[in-house]
Scaffold this motif. Structure first.
Motif, PDB file in Angstrom:
ATOM      1  N   ARG A  91       0.827  -1.216   0.000  1.00 53.46           N
ATOM      2  CA  ARG A  91       0.000   0.000   0.000  1.00 53.46           C
ATOM      3  C   ARG A  91       0.860   1.265   0.000  1.00 53.46           C
ATOM      4  O   ARG A  91       0.619   2.182  -0.794  1.00 53.46           O
ATOM      5  CB  ARG A  91      -0.938  -0.016   1.212  1.00 53.46           C
ATOM      6  N   HIS A  92       1.873   1.316   0.875  1.00 55.42           N
ATOM      7  CA  HIS A  92       2.733   2.499   0.924  1.00 55.42           C
ATOM      8  C   HIS A  92       3.601   2.609  -0.331  1.00 55.42           C
ATOM      9  O   HIS A  92       3.828   3.707  -0.854  1.00 55.42           O
ATOM     10  CB  HIS A  92       3.601   2.465   2.178  1.00 55.42           C
ATOM     11  N   ALA A  93       4.095   1.477  -0.806  1.00 56.08           N
ATOM     12  CA  ALA A  93       4.888   1.491  -2.033  1.00 56.08           C
ATOM     13  C   ALA A  93       4.062   1.993  -3.208  1.00 56.08           C
ATOM     14  O   ALA A  93       4.538   2.787  -4.042  1.00 56.08           O
ATOM     15  CB  ALA A  93       5.422   0.091  -2.321  1.00 56.08           C
ATOM     16  N   LEU A  94       2.812   1.552  -3.294  1.00 53.76           N
ATOM     17  CA  LEU A  94       1.930   1.962  -4.377  1.00 53.76           C
ATOM     18  C   LEU A  94       1.692   3.471  -4.352  1.00 53.76           C
ATOM     19  O   LEU A  94       1.769   4.138  -5.396  1.00 53.76           O
ATOM     20  CB  LEU A  94       0.604   1.209  -4.271  1.00 53.76           C
ATOM     21  N   ALA A  95       1.408   4.030  -3.179  1.00 56.12           N
ATOM     22  CA  ALA A  95       1.162   5.473  -3.069  1.00 56.12           C
ATOM     23  C   ALA A  95       2.393   6.276  -3.490  1.00 56.12           C
ATOM     24  O   ALA A  95       2.287   7.275  -4.214  1.00 56.12           O
ATOM     25  CB  ALA A  95       0.757   5.817  -1.638  1.00 56.12           C
ATOM     26  N   GLN A  96       3.585   5.845  -3.039  1.00 59.08           N
ATOM     27  CA  GLN A  96       4.804   6.565  -3.398  1.00 59.08           C
ATOM     28  C   GLN A  96       5.108   6.428  -4.891  1.00 59.08           C
ATOM     29  O   GLN A  96       5.577   7.388  -5.525  1.00 59.08           O
ATOM     30  CB  GLN A  96       5.974   6.033  -2.565  1.00 59.08           C
ATOM     31  N   ASN A  97       4.845   5.273  -5.446  1.00 58.55           N
ATOM     32  CA  ASN A  97       5.089   5.076  -6.878  1.00 58.55           C
ATOM     33  C   ASN A  97       4.172   5.950  -7.726  1.00 58.55           C
ATOM     34  O   ASN A  97       4.590   6.511  -8.750  1.00 58.55           O
ATOM     35  CB  ASN A  97       4.888   3.604  -7.246  1.00 58.55           C
ATOM     36  N   LEU A  98       2.909   6.046  -7.348  1.00 60.64           N
ATOM     37  CA  LEU A  98       1.971   6.884  -8.093  1.00 60.64           C
ATOM     38  C   LEU A  98       2.462   8.326  -8.140  1.00 60.64           C
ATOM     39  O   LEU A  98       2.431   8.982  -9.192  1.00 60.64           O
ATOM     40  CB  LEU A  98       0.583   6.810  -7.457  1.00 60.64           C
ATOM     41  N   ALA A 124       5.580   9.397  -7.705  1.00 55.17           N
ATOM     42  CA  ALA A 124       6.823   9.482  -8.473  1.00 55.17           C
ATOM     43  C   ALA A 124       6.578   9.415  -9.980  1.00 55.17           C
ATOM     44  O   ALA A 124       7.339   9.979 -10.764  1.00 55.17           O
ATOM     45  CB  ALA A 124       7.764   8.357  -8.047  1.00 55.17           C
ATOM     46  N   LEU A 125       5.496   8.743 -10.393  1.00 53.06           N
ATOM     47  CA  LEU A 125       5.176   8.596 -11.811  1.00 53.06           C
ATOM     48  C   LEU A 125       4.309   9.735 -12.353  1.00 53.06           C
ATOM     49  O   LEU A 125       3.837   9.676 -13.487  1.00 53.06           O
ATOM     50  CB  LEU A 125       4.470   7.253 -12.046  1.00 53.06           C
ATOM     51  N   GLY A 126       4.092  10.777 -11.529  1.00 46.05           N
ATOM     52  CA  GLY A 126       3.402  11.971 -12.009  1.00 46.05           C
ATOM     53  C   GLY A 126       1.926  12.029 -11.739  1.00 46.05           C
ATOM     54  O   GLY A 126       1.232  12.915 -12.246  1.00 46.05           O
ATOM     55  N   CYS A 127       1.403  11.088 -10.958  1.00 47.72           N
ATOM     56  CA  CYS A 127      -0.018  11.111 -10.626  1.00 47.72           C
ATOM     57  C   CYS A 127      -0.255  12.119  -9.503  1.00 47.72           C
ATOM     58  O   CYS A 127       0.412  12.076  -8.466  1.00 47.72           O
ATOM     59  CB  CYS A 127      -0.470   9.720 -10.194  1.00 47.72           C
ATOM     60  N   THR A 128      -1.186  13.034  -9.715  1.00 47.36           N
ATOM     61  CA  THR A 128      -1.453  14.067  -8.715  1.00 47.36           C
ATOM     62  C   THR A 128      -2.946  14.326  -8.608  1.00 47.36           C
ATOM     63  O   THR A 128      -3.703  14.059  -9.546  1.00 47.36           O
ATOM     64  CB  THR A 128      -0.717  15.377  -9.070  1.00 47.36           C
ATOM     65  N   SER A 129      -3.370  14.841  -7.471  1.00 46.61           N
ATOM     66  CA  SER A 129      -4.787  15.133  -7.235  1.00 46.61           C
ATOM     67  C   SER A 129      -5.057  16.610  -7.456  1.00 46.61           C
ATOM     68  O   SER A 129      -4.303  17.464  -6.986  1.00 46.61           O
ATOM     69  CB  SER A 129      -5.176  14.736  -5.812  1.00 46.61           C
ATOM     70  N   ILE A 130      -6.125  16.918  -8.171  1.00 50.22           N
ATOM     71  CA  ILE A 130      -6.487  18.311  -8.415  1.00 50.22           C
ATOM     72  C   ILE A 130      -7.343  18.874  -7.293  1.00 50.22           C
ATOM     73  O   ILE A 130      -7.687  20.052  -7.299  1.00 50.22           O
ATOM     74  CB  ILE A 130      -7.241  18.461  -9.752  1.00 50.22           C
ATOM     75  N   ASP A 131      -7.685  18.041  -6.323  1.00 52.26           N
ATOM     76  CA  ASP A 131      -8.586  18.478  -5.252  1.00 52.26           C
ATOM     77  C   ASP A 131      -7.863  18.791  -3.946  1.00 52.26           C
ATOM     78  O   ASP A 131      -8.487  19.146  -2.952  1.00 52.26           O
ATOM     79  CB  ASP A 131      -9.627  17.385  -4.963  1.00 52.26           C
ATOM     80  N   THR A 132      -6.533  18.636  -3.928  1.00 53.85           N
ATOM     81  CA  THR A 132      -5.822  18.775  -2.652  1.00 53.85           C
ATOM     82  C   THR A 132      -4.859  19.947  -2.632  1.00 53.85           C
ATOM     83  O   THR A 132      -4.051  20.063  -1.721  1.00 53.85           O
ATOM     84  CB  THR A 132      -5.035  17.492  -2.348  1.00 53.85           C
ATOM     85  N   VAL A 184      -3.688   4.597 -17.049  1.00 55.15           N
ATOM     86  CA  VAL A 184      -3.210   3.208 -17.080  1.00 55.15           C
ATOM     87  C   VAL A 184      -1.715   3.079 -16.851  1.00 55.15           C
ATOM     88  O   VAL A 184      -1.286   2.251 -16.032  1.00 55.15           O
ATOM     89  CB  VAL A 184      -3.624   2.535 -18.411  1.00 55.15           C
ATOM     90  N   PRO A 185      -0.834   3.853 -17.520  1.00 50.47           N
ATOM     91  CA  PRO A 185       0.605   3.665 -17.291  1.00 50.47           C
ATOM     92  C   PRO A 185       1.008   3.853 -15.833  1.00 50.47           C
ATOM     93  O   PRO A 185       1.755   3.030 -15.283  1.00 50.47           O
ATOM     94  CB  PRO A 185       1.244   4.729 -18.197  1.00 50.47           C
ATOM     95  N   ALA A 186       0.514   4.915 -15.197  1.00 50.15           N
ATOM     96  CA  ALA A 186       0.893   5.175 -13.803  1.00 50.15           C
ATOM     97  C   ALA A 186       0.349   4.099 -12.877  1.00 50.15           C
ATOM     98  O   ALA A 186       1.082   3.572 -12.019  1.00 50.15           O
ATOM     99  CB  ALA A 186       0.391   6.555 -13.373  1.00 50.15           C
ATOM    100  N   VAL A 187      -0.926   3.750 -13.020  1.00 49.29           N
ATOM    101  CA  VAL A 187      -1.539   2.764 -12.119  1.00 49.29           C
ATOM    102  C   VAL A 187      -0.908   1.385 -12.315  1.00 49.29           C
ATOM    103  O   VAL A 187      -0.546   0.707 -11.350  1.00 49.29           O
ATOM    104  CB  VAL A 187      -3.067   2.699 -12.348  1.00 49.29           C
ATOM    105  N   ALA A 188      -0.755   0.958 -13.572  1.00 50.22           N
ATOM    106  CA  ALA A 188      -0.216  -0.378 -13.847  1.00 50.22           C
ATOM    107  C   ALA A 188       1.236  -0.501 -13.395  1.00 50.22           C
ATOM    108  O   ALA A 188       1.615  -1.481 -12.739  1.00 50.22           O
ATOM    109  CB  ALA A 188      -0.340  -0.689 -15.339  1.00 50.22           C
TER     110      ALA A 188
END
Length: 365
Positions: free
Chosen positions: A104-111, A113-121, A153-157
């Protein structure tokens, strides 16, 4: 004289009544014509989609036949191994890998690092991505078939694959008329990556493949099915969604990231959990108060909800999937009503946006 005046007045009233009836009839006729126009427009749209898919299938068959003709000699000379027809490629280059406590923690950090960001925060992504990672891990206890907006898909996968095994995800295009499911099963079980992205399943509405995946026992493998055109989901049989879970990514965007990001692999192996039947029944009963679907259509969302205590976040996670199922089973009006249910007030905007993308083929993300 008075009698004549009364007759004139009565005739005037009758005339006015006829005028009102005529206006009402004209209004009803206009409404019927508008409904007929809309029905014809919807029919033309669906026919156009199906014709487009048929043309793709015809082109694909022609290409396959041409390739088969070119390689007849080689095919006859050696025993056929259908698994050799399936080719995949990594979705990213090798990069720096570090260890992390759990998936779970690895997944959050990877997202992140791969450029996934939230527009609501407001740029503070850690909480939103941690919640996304937690809900996705809970989902993997219920199903390994994930439908994801192609933009994510690229970031999540890759985030999932590296978090679990330290290698990138693999992706592979599936021909429109592909039907060698034994070869696909063998290929998936032999993949070095724990995550495989199967392109074209939804965009070409390959229902035979989708149902085959529903029946396939893929062990520890995760299959990601990209959704490129949400309008094509109108053509997908509702029962497909009983095992395939729609991962909600509303509020997330992909921004440019480092070409060589530092990613994280979990020290601990991801251990699948099994939901208690009584817990699943309790969640089904709770969902049934809001969602009027066949019980079998709600088993996967109900199972996911048994793995957490944060009921509001879990509801926000499974409700887009349930609205999609409601659209597939009962149409846009029922789906819109579910989106606007008082229990969904906090996420109503996102739910309506999802249904609009499917019903109108909107390109907005």
């Amino acid at each position: 004289m008075r009698q004549l005046t009364a007759q004139v007045k009565e005739l005037n009233e009758q005339l006015q009544q006829k005028h009102r009836e005529l206006r009402d009839a004209q209004a009803a006729l206009e409404q019927q014509e508008e409904e007929q126009r809309k029905a014809l427009q919807d029919l033309e749209t669906n026919v156009a989609l199906k014709i487009g898919l048929q043309q793709i299938a015809q082109q694909n068959r022609a290409m396959v036949e041409e390739l088969a003709t070119q390689h007849t000699t080689a095919r006859d000379a050696a025993p056929r191994d259908d698994t050799q027809r399936l080719r995949s490629a990594p979705m990213m280059a090798p990069t720096t890998i570090r260890l992390c406590d759990d998936v779970r923690h690895a997944l959050a950090q990877n997202l992140q690092a791969l450029g996934c960001t939230s527009i609501d925060t407001g740029g503070k992504d850690s909480g939103a991505l941690a919640n996304f990672a937690a809900q996705l891990c809970r989902t993997l206890h219920a199903t390994r078939l994930l439908a994801v907006d192609t933009a994510h898909v690229p970031a999540v996968a890759n985030a999932l694959a590296v978090a679990r095994r330290g290698v990138p995800a693999q992706h592979m295009g599936i021909p429109v008329d592909f039907s060698d499911f034994a070869a696909l099963d063998t290929f998936l079980k032999g993949s070095e990556s724990p995550v495989v992205v199967l392109d074209n399943a939804f965009d070409t509405v390959n229902e035979s493949l989708l149902f085959a995946l529903n029946r396939c026992h893929i062990d520890d493998m995760i299959v990601v099915l990209p959704i490129g055109s949400f309008a094509n989901l109108r053509l997908v049989t509702p029962e497909v969604w009983q095992k395939v879970f729609y991962v909600p990514t509303a509020g997330l965007v992909e921004i440019p990231a480092s070409a060589n990001p530092t990613l994280y692999r979990s020290r601990a192996k991801f251990a699948p959990k099994h939901a208690e039947p009584n817990d699943v029944r309790a969640q089904l009963a709770a969902l049934s108060r809001t969602v009027k679907l066949n019980v079998s259509a709600m088993v996967t969302p109900a199972t996911i909800m048994t793995f957490g205590l944060d009921t509001d976040d879990l509801r926000a996670w499974v409700m887009p999937h349930l609205c999609l199922e409601m659209y597939a089973y009962q149409g846009v009006e029922a789906a819109t009503a579910l989106c606007g249910h008082p229990d969904n007030a906090a996420i109503a905007g996102r739910l309506h946006t999802l249904i609009n993308r499917i019903d109108h083929g909107s390109a907005a993300r």
